[in-house]
Design a protein around this motif. Sequence first.
Motif, PDB file in Angstrom:
ATOM      1  N   ALA A   1       0.852  -1.189   0.000  1.00 28.55           N
ATOM      2  CA  ALA A   1       0.000   0.000   0.000  1.00 28.55           C
ATOM      3  C   ALA A   1       0.885   1.236   0.000  1.00 28.55           C
ATOM      4  CB  ALA A   1      -0.910   0.004   1.222  1.00 28.55           C
ATOM      5  N   VAL A   2       0.664   2.128  -0.942  1.00 30.36           N
ATOM      6  CA  VAL A   2       1.431   3.372  -1.028  1.00 30.36           C
ATOM      7  C   VAL A   2       0.486   4.531  -0.763  1.00 30.36           C
ATOM      8  CG1 VAL A   2       2.839   4.880  -2.478  1.00 30.36           C
ATOM      9  CG2 VAL A   2       3.040   2.386  -2.696  1.00 30.36           C
ATOM     10  N   VAL A   3       0.817   5.348   0.207  1.00 29.46           N
ATOM     11  CA  VAL A   3      -0.020   6.504   0.532  1.00 29.46           C
ATOM     12  C   VAL A   3       0.827   7.761   0.538  1.00 29.46           C
ATOM     13  CG1 VAL A   3      -1.698   5.165   1.851  1.00 29.46           C
ATOM     14  CG2 VAL A   3       0.256   6.158   3.020  1.00 29.46           C
ATOM     15  N   PHE A   4       0.241   8.845   0.071  1.00 29.41           N
ATOM     16  CA  PHE A   4       0.884  10.154   0.052  1.00 29.41           C
ATOM     17  C   PHE A   4       0.173  11.021   1.081  1.00 29.41           C
ATOM     18  CE2 PHE A   4       1.442   8.168  -4.019  1.00 29.41           C
ATOM     19  CZ  PHE A   4       2.717   8.506  -4.431  1.00 29.41           C
ATOM     20  N   VAL A   5       0.864  11.353   2.158  1.00 24.36           N
ATOM     21  CA  VAL A   5       0.246  12.062   3.280  1.00 24.36           C
ATOM     22  C   VAL A   5       1.010  13.353   3.551  1.00 24.36           C
ATOM     23  CG1 VAL A   5      -0.406  11.944   5.717  1.00 24.36           C
ATOM     24  CG2 VAL A   5      -0.487   9.880   4.309  1.00 24.36           C
ATOM     25  N   PRO A   6       0.337  14.510   3.478  1.00 27.31           N
ATOM     26  CA  PRO A   6       1.037  15.775   3.763  1.00 27.31           C
ATOM     27  C   PRO A   6       1.663  15.750   5.152  1.00 27.31           C
ATOM     28  CG  PRO A   6      -1.172  16.170   2.907  1.00 27.31           C
ATOM     29  CD  PRO A   6      -1.088  14.706   3.205  1.00 27.31           C
ATOM     30  N   GLN A   7       2.874  16.287   5.236  1.00 30.21           N
ATOM     31  CA  GLN A   7       3.511  16.292   6.552  1.00 30.21           C
ATOM     32  C   GLN A   7       2.892  17.366   7.434  1.00 30.21           C
ATOM     33  OE1 GLN A   7       7.559  17.422   6.957  1.00 30.21           O
ATOM     34  NE2 GLN A   7       7.415  19.242   5.697  1.00 30.21           N
ATOM     35  N   LEU A   8       2.808  17.043   8.697  1.00 29.33           N
ATOM     36  CA  LEU A   8       2.330  18.004   9.686  1.00 29.33           C
ATOM     37  C   LEU A   8       3.501  18.855  10.160  1.00 29.33           C
ATOM     38  CD1 LEU A   8       0.109  15.552  11.719  1.00 29.33           C
ATOM     39  CD2 LEU A   8      -0.744  17.488  10.403  1.00 29.33           C
ATOM     40  N   PRO A   9       3.238  20.051  10.692  1.00 31.94           N
ATOM     41  CA  PRO A   9       4.326  20.862  11.241  1.00 31.94           C
ATOM     42  C   PRO A   9       5.143  20.077  12.269  1.00 31.94           C
ATOM     43  CG  PRO A   9       2.304  22.143  11.151  1.00 31.94           C
ATOM     44  CD  PRO A   9       1.927  20.727  10.795  1.00 31.94           C
ATOM     45  N   LYS A  10       6.450  20.198  12.184  1.00 26.63           N
ATOM     46  CA  LYS A  10       7.401  19.590  13.123  1.00 26.63           C
ATOM     47  C   LYS A  10       7.626  18.095  12.904  1.00 26.63           C
ATOM     48  CE  LYS A  10       6.320  22.912  16.809  1.00 26.63           C
ATOM     49  NZ  LYS A  10       5.926  23.062  18.225  1.00 26.63           N
ATOM     50  N   THR A  11       7.046  17.520  11.852  1.00 26.15           N
ATOM     51  CA  THR A  11       7.285  16.095  11.660  1.00 26.15           C
ATOM     52  C   THR A  11       8.645  15.844  11.014  1.00 26.15           C
ATOM     53  OG1 THR A  11       6.031  16.208   9.600  1.00 26.15           O
ATOM     54  CG2 THR A  11       4.878  15.389  11.548  1.00 26.15           C
ATOM     55  N   ARG A  12       9.017  16.629  10.024  1.00 18.53           N
ATOM     56  CA  ARG A  12      10.331  16.545   9.376  1.00 18.53           C
ATOM     57  C   ARG A  12      10.631  15.123   8.882  1.00 18.53           C
ATOM     58  NH1 ARG A  12      11.145  19.200  14.009  1.00 18.53           N
ATOM     59  NH2 ARG A  12      12.345  17.516  14.938  1.00 18.53           N
ATOM     60  N   ILE A  13       9.641  14.486   8.291  1.00 20.62           N
ATOM     61  CA  ILE A  13       9.812  13.114   7.818  1.00 20.62           C
ATOM     62  C   ILE A  13       9.549  13.051   6.316  1.00 20.62           C
ATOM     63  CG2 ILE A  13       8.870  10.773   7.940  1.00 20.62           C
ATOM     64  CD1 ILE A  13       8.311  11.252  10.864  1.00 20.62           C
ATOM     65  N   CYS A  14      10.452  12.375   5.596  1.00 24.83           N
ATOM     66  CA  CYS A  14      10.282  12.191   4.149  1.00 24.83           C
ATOM     67  C   CYS A  14       9.379  11.007   3.853  1.00 24.83           C
ATOM     68  CB  CYS A  14      11.635  11.946   3.481  1.00 24.83           C
ATOM     69  SG  CYS A  14      12.922  13.103   3.923  1.00 24.83           S
ATOM     70  N   GLY A  15       9.525   9.946   4.643  1.00 28.14           N
ATOM     71  CA  GLY A  15       8.755   8.749   4.375  1.00 28.14           C
ATOM     72  C   GLY A  15       8.851   7.775   5.524  1.00 28.14           C
ATOM     73  N   ALA A  16       8.080   6.711   5.424  1.00 24.02           N
ATOM     74  CA  ALA A  16       8.085   5.671   6.444  1.00 24.02           C
ATOM     75  C   ALA A  16       7.729   4.348   5.792  1.00 24.02           C
ATOM     76  CB  ALA A  16       7.093   5.992   7.560  1.00 24.02           C
ATOM     77  N   THR A  17       8.281   3.282   6.348  1.00 24.21           N
ATOM     78  CA  THR A  17       7.993   1.936   5.866  1.00 24.21           C
ATOM     79  C   THR A  17       7.693   1.036   7.056  1.00 24.21           C
ATOM     80  OG1 THR A  17       9.567   2.214   4.057  1.00 24.21           O
ATOM     81  CG2 THR A  17       8.861  -0.026   4.537  1.00 24.21           C
ATOM     82  N   ARG A  18       6.663   0.253   6.942  1.00 21.51           N
ATOM     83  CA  ARG A  18       6.345  -0.747   7.970  1.00 21.51           C
ATOM     84  C   ARG A  18       5.409  -1.782   7.367  1.00 21.51           C
ATOM     85  NH1 ARG A  18       1.916   2.634  11.260  1.00 21.51           N
ATOM     86  NH2 ARG A  18       1.793   4.362   9.796  1.00 21.51           N
TER      87      ARG A  18
END
Length: 365
Positions: free
Chosen positions: A221-238
């Motif tokens: 499953a691939v999802v595109f989720v806008p980052q929230l302020p202060k998250t500073r994350i490019c991506g995640a895998t699990r």
Amino acid sequence: MSNAIQNQYKPDYVSPPGETLEEILEEREMTQAELAERMGRPKKTISEIIKGKAAITPETALQLERVLGVPASFWNNRERLYREALARAEEQQRLASQVDWLKRIPVKPMIEFEWIRCCEDKVEQLREVLNFFAVASPERWEEVWCNTSVDFRKSPAFQSDPGAVAAWLRRGEVEAAEIDCAGYDANRFKETLQQVRALTVKAPEIFQPEVVRLCAEVGVAVVFVPQLPKTRICGATRWLNPNKALIQLSLRYKTDDHLWFSFFHEAGHILLHGKRDVFLEDNAAEDAHRQDKEQEANTFAANILIPPNEWQRFLNSSQKRSKDGIREFAAQIGIAPGIVVGRLQHDGVLPVTHCNELKCRLEWA
């Protein structure tokens, strides 16, 4: 959630079913003692039911049906509504003392992204946030997100603002649940990555749904989720389960080279590393073991986007610093020119200020 459920009437006060029982006895001029005798129950039990101190059990409801002719379903439903009302009142009091927890959660941007409803009442807003996280209480949120998610907590981004990161990750789970995926197939996923690579030259409105569709067919499953302020994350895998992996991407850097490298980096984690691993990409220092895995994923992404032999050939040419040369090379190997620019800048061949106009800037609709 349907309007019918949202608009259910929830009275502030619900009388115990014993009050109804007392009214029926008065209408029939029957004493509590007589009712107790006819039911074969102690007088004390009948008294406690009328006062709301004892519950009407299914057995008692059947006995009341026999003696009074009032259906057992009526008494069972009356008891259920009363106990539910008591539980809601207790929850209201408990949650009212916990509304300060909302300060740890980025409620305003979550509302702006329409992840949750805006509620004027603080307690109702707290319920809305708990519903979003699918937890019963702030204490459960703490246990689920801050105690058990060991891999998440290794990320400096998570440590700096766990509320924002948890909300971003949870939104990924919510969106992934809506994607119907086939069972995971590693070999087919490898093949699919070549098809995805060809999409790097397409516009977002074309590549985004295609990436989601192609990967879902092989269990990712691939999802595109806008980052929230202060998250500073490019991506995640699990891994959501043994047969469904999740790649979650933000537009932290807002250009196509970063987005595509992040996607193939996360794909590398899926193919190279264990199903129990969780990766949050925040470009911060990790422990040595995690650094090795990150480097493996980096190499995987770099090599699938630009095959090493093609890259070396291009570096040996005189075209590596010209825009026309970059465009021509990108066209030859079938990827977006912005990806080539990003690689040149990363490897120190080009200054980070050069050729950025060849990158495609991405914005959330």
